[in-house]
Design a protein around this motif. Structure first.
Motif, PDB file in Angstrom:
ATOM      1  N   ARG A  25      20.078 -10.456 -27.497  1.00 48.27           N
ATOM      2  CA  ARG A  25      20.027 -10.144 -25.705  1.00 48.27           C
ATOM      3  C   ARG A  25      19.452  -8.864 -26.486  1.00 48.27           C
ATOM      4  NH1 ARG A  25      24.204 -11.160 -20.984  1.00 48.27           N
ATOM      5  NH2 ARG A  25      22.954 -10.081 -20.575  1.00 48.27           N
ATOM      6  N   MET A  26      20.050  -8.058 -27.589  1.00 50.67           N
ATOM      7  CA  MET A  26      19.121  -6.176 -27.119  1.00 50.67           C
ATOM      8  C   MET A  26      17.621  -6.380 -28.212  1.00 50.67           C
ATOM      9  SD  MET A  26      20.747  -5.029 -30.831  1.00 50.67           S
ATOM     10  CE  MET A  26      20.134  -5.702 -32.553  1.00 50.67           C
ATOM     11  N   PHE A  27      17.355  -7.469 -28.069  1.00 51.53           N
ATOM     12  CA  PHE A  27      15.839  -7.412 -28.278  1.00 51.53           C
ATOM     13  C   PHE A  27      15.262  -7.701 -26.788  1.00 51.53           C
ATOM     14  CE2 PHE A  27      17.796  -8.594 -32.927  1.00 51.53           C
ATOM     15  CZ  PHE A  27      16.867  -7.299 -33.253  1.00 51.53           C
ATOM     16  N   ALA A  28      15.468  -8.334 -25.682  1.00 49.70           N
ATOM     17  CA  ALA A  28      15.063  -9.024 -24.312  1.00 49.70           C
ATOM     18  C   ALA A  28      15.195  -8.057 -23.202  1.00 49.70           C
ATOM     19  CB  ALA A  28      15.788 -10.314 -24.725  1.00 49.70           C
ATOM     20  N   GLU A  29      16.181  -7.341 -23.538  1.00 43.61           N
ATOM     21  CA  GLU A  29      16.658  -6.011 -23.054  1.00 43.61           C
ATOM     22  C   GLU A  29      16.554  -4.546 -22.967  1.00 43.61           C
ATOM     23  OE1 GLU A  29      20.987  -6.873 -23.181  1.00 43.61           O
ATOM     24  OE2 GLU A  29      20.749  -8.677 -21.767  1.00 43.61           O
ATOM     25  N   ALA A  30      16.032  -3.385 -22.289  1.00 47.38           N
ATOM     26  CA  ALA A  30      15.709  -1.992 -22.651  1.00 47.38           C
ATOM     27  C   ALA A  30      17.143  -1.515 -23.638  1.00 47.38           C
ATOM     28  CB  ALA A  30      15.969  -1.990 -20.815  1.00 47.38           C
ATOM     29  N   THR A  31      16.546  -1.958 -24.890  1.00 50.13           N
ATOM     30  CA  THR A  31      17.268  -0.939 -26.012  1.00 50.13           C
ATOM     31  C   THR A  31      16.313  -0.254 -26.754  1.00 50.13           C
ATOM     32  OG1 THR A  31      17.656  -3.107 -27.035  1.00 50.13           O
ATOM     33  CG2 THR A  31      18.759  -2.663 -25.743  1.00 50.13           C
ATOM     34  N   ASP A  32      16.295   0.362 -27.644  1.00 51.58           N
ATOM     35  CA  ASP A  32      15.237   0.746 -28.682  1.00 51.58           C
ATOM     36  C   ASP A  32      14.422  -0.716 -29.381  1.00 51.58           C
ATOM     37  OD1 ASP A  32      15.777   3.337 -27.768  1.00 51.58           O
ATOM     38  OD2 ASP A  32      17.467   3.395 -29.306  1.00 51.58           O
ATOM     39  N   TRP A  33      15.902  -1.005 -29.516  1.00 46.34           N
ATOM     40  CA  TRP A  33      15.313  -2.935 -30.373  1.00 46.34           C
ATOM     41  C   TRP A  33      14.082  -3.709 -29.583  1.00 46.34           C
ATOM     42  CZ3 TRP A  33      20.341  -1.119 -30.417  1.00 46.34           C
ATOM     43  CH2 TRP A  33      19.778  -0.093 -31.728  1.00 46.34           C
ATOM     44  N   LYS A  34      14.019  -3.093 -28.295  1.00 41.60           N
ATOM     45  CA  LYS A  34      12.930  -4.546 -27.080  1.00 41.60           C
ATOM     46  C   LYS A  34      12.133  -5.067 -28.241  1.00 41.60           C
ATOM     47  CE  LYS A  34      11.858  -5.504 -22.592  1.00 41.60           C
ATOM     48  NZ  LYS A  34      11.602  -5.285 -21.151  1.00 41.60           N
ATOM     49  N   MET A  35      11.230  -5.957 -27.956  1.00 38.57           N
ATOM     50  CA  MET A  35      10.511  -7.026 -28.602  1.00 38.57           C
ATOM     51  C   MET A  35       9.956  -6.980 -27.004  1.00 38.57           C
ATOM     52  SD  MET A  35      10.706  -6.894 -31.698  1.00 38.57           S
ATOM     53  CE  MET A  35      11.062  -4.823 -31.459  1.00 38.57           C
ATOM     54  N   PRO A  36       8.646  -6.448 -26.773  1.00 35.68           N
ATOM     55  CA  PRO A  36       7.887  -7.178 -25.999  1.00 35.68           C
ATOM     56  C   PRO A  36       7.407  -8.679 -25.541  1.00 35.68           C
ATOM     57  CG  PRO A  36       7.040  -5.449 -26.481  1.00 35.68           C
ATOM     58  CD  PRO A  36       7.793  -5.479 -27.658  1.00 35.68           C
ATOM     59  N   TRP A  37       7.031  -9.524 -26.923  1.00 35.88           N
ATOM     60  CA  TRP A  37       7.135 -10.547 -27.088  1.00 35.88           C
ATOM     61  C   TRP A  37       8.178 -11.856 -26.691  1.00 35.88           C
ATOM     62  CZ3 TRP A  37      10.142 -12.064 -30.513  1.00 35.88           C
ATOM     63  CH2 TRP A  37       9.938 -11.229 -31.525  1.00 35.88           C
ATOM     64  N   LEU A  38       8.851 -11.343 -27.322  1.00 35.43           N
ATOM     65  CA  LEU A  38       9.926 -12.012 -26.946  1.00 35.43           C
ATOM     66  C   LEU A  38      10.217 -12.713 -25.903  1.00 35.43           C
ATOM     67  CD1 LEU A  38      12.657 -13.021 -28.520  1.00 35.43           C
ATOM     68  CD2 LEU A  38      14.310 -11.650 -27.086  1.00 35.43           C
ATOM     69  N   PRO A  39       9.704 -12.613 -24.450  1.00 36.06           N
ATOM     70  CA  PRO A  39      10.313 -13.840 -22.793  1.00 36.06           C
ATOM     71  C   PRO A  39       8.516 -14.346 -23.247  1.00 36.06           C
ATOM     72  CG  PRO A  39       9.934 -11.660 -22.449  1.00 36.06           C
ATOM     73  CD  PRO A  39       9.751 -10.974 -23.763  1.00 36.06           C
TER      74      PRO A  39
END
Length: 83
Positions: A25-39
């Protein structure tokens, strides 16, 4: 998946698996690790997993044991985050 809800190259063969690495989930949420392509890719991952659950494998990413052991771009990541 293709626009007609079919996999572009067909379903996985009997000896093939769908591997998802480090789906957190941290890749989808507002974190330092967010990946904009995930959605954009998540619906496809869910569709393939639902269609072929017996051939879907989820696994964590396994980092280097300590900073300095990573190679390439991972080395900076390991040093920054103390992995």
């Amino acid at each position: 998946m293709a626009k007609d809800d079919e996999l572009r190259y067909g379903p996985p063969g009997e000896s093939e698996v769908h591997i998802c690495v480090d789906m957190q989930r941290m890749f989808a949420e507002a974190t330092d690790w967010k990946m904009p392509w995930l959605p954009r890719v998540l619906p496809n991952i869910l569709a393939v997993t639902a269609a072929y659950p017996e051939r879907s494998l989820f696994t964590p990413f396994i980092p280097a044991r300590k900073p300095g052991q990573g190679a390439g771009m991972w080395r900076h990541d390991y040093e920054r985050w103390g992995r």
